[in-house]
Enzyme design. Structure first.
Site, PDB file in Angstrom:
ATOM      1  N   ARG A   1      -7.534   2.883   9.505  1.00  0.00           N
ATOM      2  CA  ARG A   1      -8.895   2.933  10.055  1.00  0.00           C
ATOM      3  C   ARG A   1      -9.299   1.595  10.675  1.00  0.00           C
ATOM      4  O   ARG A   1     -10.004   1.560  11.681  1.00  0.00           O
ATOM      5  CB  ARG A   1      -9.882   3.363   8.963  1.00  0.00           C
ATOM      6  CG  ARG A   1      -9.640   4.803   8.502  1.00  0.00           C
ATOM      7  CD  ARG A   1     -10.447   5.158   7.259  1.00  0.00           C
ATOM      8  NE  ARG A   1     -10.051   6.446   6.734  1.00  0.00           N
ATOM      9  CZ  ARG A   1     -10.636   7.600   7.025  1.00  0.00           C
ATOM     10  NH1 ARG A   1     -11.649   7.635   7.870  1.00  0.00           N
ATOM     11  NH2 ARG A   1     -10.202   8.734   6.487  1.00  0.00           N
TER      12      ARG A   1
ATOM     13  N   CYS B   1       2.037   5.791  14.422  1.00  0.00           N
ATOM     14  CA  CYS B   1       2.499   7.087  13.923  1.00  0.00           C
ATOM     15  C   CYS B   1       2.390   8.141  15.018  1.00  0.00           C
ATOM     16  O   CYS B   1       3.309   8.941  15.235  1.00  0.00           O
ATOM     17  CB  CYS B   1       1.707   7.490  12.685  1.00  0.00           C
ATOM     18  SG  CYS B   1      -0.087   7.541  12.898  1.00  0.00           S
TER      19      CYS B   1
ATOM     20  N   ASN C   1      -7.331  -0.371  12.176  1.00  0.00           N
ATOM     21  CA  ASN C   1      -6.508  -0.615  13.365  1.00  0.00           C
ATOM     22  C   ASN C   1      -6.655   0.467  14.435  1.00  0.00           C
ATOM     23  O   ASN C   1      -5.784   0.607  15.290  1.00  0.00           O
ATOM     24  CB  ASN C   1      -5.032  -0.707  12.963  1.00  0.00           C
ATOM     25  CG  ASN C   1      -4.715  -1.967  12.195  1.00  0.00           C
ATOM     26  OD1 ASN C   1      -5.323  -3.004  12.430  1.00  0.00           O
ATOM     27  ND2 ASN C   1      -3.772  -1.887  11.276  1.00  0.00           N
TER      28      ASN C   1
ATOM     29  N   GLY D   1       0.826  -1.196   0.000  1.00  0.00           N
ATOM     30  CA  GLY D   1       0.000   0.000   0.000  1.00  0.00           C
ATOM     31  C   GLY D   1       0.862   1.248   0.000  1.00  0.00           C
ATOM     32  O   GLY D   1       2.066   1.209  -0.276  1.00  0.00           O
ATOM     33  N   ASN D   2       0.255   2.383   0.321  1.00  0.00           N
ATOM     34  CA  ASN D   2       0.985   3.653   0.293  1.00  0.00           C
ATOM     35  C   ASN D   2       2.165   3.673   1.255  1.00  0.00           C
ATOM     36  O   ASN D   2       3.234   4.194   0.933  1.00  0.00           O
ATOM     37  CB  ASN D   2       0.033   4.800   0.618  1.00  0.00           C
ATOM     38  CG  ASN D   2      -0.939   5.086  -0.511  1.00  0.00           C
ATOM     39  OD1 ASN D   2      -0.697   4.704  -1.654  1.00  0.00           O
ATOM     40  ND2 ASN D   2      -2.039   5.745  -0.196  1.00  0.00           N
TER      41      ASN D   2
ATOM     42  N   ALA E   1      -6.075   0.568   6.192  1.00  0.00           N
ATOM     43  CA  ALA E   1      -5.396  -0.177   7.258  1.00  0.00           C
ATOM     44  C   ALA E   1      -5.376   0.628   8.551  1.00  0.00           C
ATOM     45  O   ALA E   1      -5.597   0.087   9.644  1.00  0.00           O
ATOM     46  CB  ALA E   1      -3.974  -0.531   6.828  1.00  0.00           C
TER      47      ALA E   1
END
Length: 290
Positions: A164, A126, A166, A12-13, A162
C-alpha cells in the site's frame, strides 16, 4: 553443485514466503533472514527452521557480506534506493522485489538469460510479473503496438502495508515495464484491491490497441509464454485467450499461489517470489559472481 548463499532482507509475509521457497531449492541456501523486528512472526518461523536471524537490517549485510552471494531485498522501494549502492560496493548480487526501478527489469519467461550480466535485478511488480509476459507476447507477434493497458484485481487482504505504501511506485514501474517489453508507445497500469470474502484469486487483464492484428501469431506467442511461466509459477492460468473486439486485443490470466506461507489466494505475492527464485537459481546454475 555448490549452492548459492543467499540472505533475505525483509521479514514480512513476502520475505517469509520467500524463505520457504529458498529452503526448497536445490540451488540456493539461506544463510541469513534479516529485518528490524526480532519478535515478528517471520523471524519466529525462520528460527524454527534453524536460520540465522538478525534485526540489524542492512548493517548485518555489511558485517557478513563475505558469506553472502546474493540478497533478496523484500523491504520497500524507498529502502532499496539506499540498499542498492551498498550491495554494489560489497560485490553482492541484489534481487529487488520492490518497485524501485534501480536494476535491470526481469521477467524470467521473457529475458532470464539476458539479465545475468547485471548485478542488480528488479522484479518489477506483482502485477508486472502477471501482465508483462502477455505484453511481451503481443510485442513479439504484432507490429506497431499503439497502447497497452493492464488491470490487476487482487484480494485486499493480500495487499500488506508495504504494498500500500508503494502504490505510486507500483503504477510507475509496471507502466515502464509494459512499454519496455512490448514496444508500445504508451501504457497504463491499474490495480484494484477487492475486499470480497471469501478472498478472490489474482486476475490480470491486458488490453492492447493494435492495427490489423495477427491473431494466429499472437495465440502461438501467448501459448508459448504461458507454458514458460507455468514452469516456475504453477498457478498461472490463461482463462481468456486472446480476443480482438472493438478495435483492441484482450487477454486474461488468473494466478493462484502455492500456499507455502501466504494463503493460496495471494497469487499476486506468490508470482513475484517465484519469479525472484527463478532468477536467483539461474545465477546459481551458471555459477556467476559479481
Amino acid at each position: 553443485m555448490k549452492k548459492f548463499k543467499v540472505a533475505i532482507l525483509g521479514t514480512g509475509n513476502i520475505g517469509t514466503d520467500l524463505l520457504i521457497k529458498v529452503q526448497r531449492s536445490q540451488y540456493l541456501e539461506c544463510v541469513a533472514f534479516v529485518g528490524r523486528n526480532t519478535n515478528s512472526s517471520g523471524m519466529a518461523k525462520a528460527r524454527e527452521m534453524g536460520i540465522t536471524c538478525s534485526d540489524k537490517s542492512i548493517e548485518f549485510i555489511k558485517q557478513n557480506h563475505k558469506n553472502i552471494d546474493l540478497v533478496f531485498d523484500a523491504t520497500s522501494a524507498k529502502d532499496h534506493l539506499l540498499h542498492a549502492p551498498v550491495f554494489k560496493d560489497l560485490g553482492i548480487i541484489a534481487i529487488d522485489l520492490t518497485p524501485a526501478k534501480v536494476g535491470v527489469m526481469s521477467v524470467p519467461a521473457a529475458n532470464l538469460s539476458d539479465c545475468l550480466a547485471a548485478d542488480n535485478i528488479n522484479m518489477i511488480t506483482c502485477g508486472g510479473q502477471a501482465s508483462i509476459p502477455l505484453a511481451y507476447a503481443i510485442g513479439q507477434s504484432q507490429k506497431n503496438v499503439e497502447y497497452i493497458e493492464t488491470v490487476s484485481i487482487i484480494a485486499s487482504k493480500s495487499a500488506g502495508p508495504a504494498t500500500r505504501r508503494n502504490l505510486d511506485e507500483y503504477i510507475q514501474t509496471t507502466e515502464k515495464g509494459l512499454i519496455e517489453f512490448s514496444g508500445a508507445k504508451a501504457s497504463k497500469a491499474i490495480i484494484n484491491l477487492n475486499p470480497a470474502i471469501p478472498c478472490i484469486n489474482m486476475q490480470t487483464t491486458v488490453y492492447a490497441k493494435v492495427s490489423n492484428p495477427n491473431m494466429d501469431s499472437l495465440n502461438t506467442s501467448v501459448s508459448e509464454i504461458v507454458e514458460k511461466i507455468k514452469k516456475y509459477v504453477p498457478g498461472y492460468e490463461l482463462i481468456v485467450p486472446p480476443l480482438y473486439e472493438n478495435g483492441r486485443i484482450s487477454i486474461m490470466v488468473k494466478v493462484r499461489g502455492l500456499g507455502d506461507y501466504l494463503p493460496e489466494y495471494a497469487g499476486n505475492l506468490d508470482i513475484i517470489n517465484c519469479a525472484a527464485i527463478a532468477m536467483a537459481e539461474e545465477y546459481a546454475k551458471n555459477g556467476l559472481e559479481v
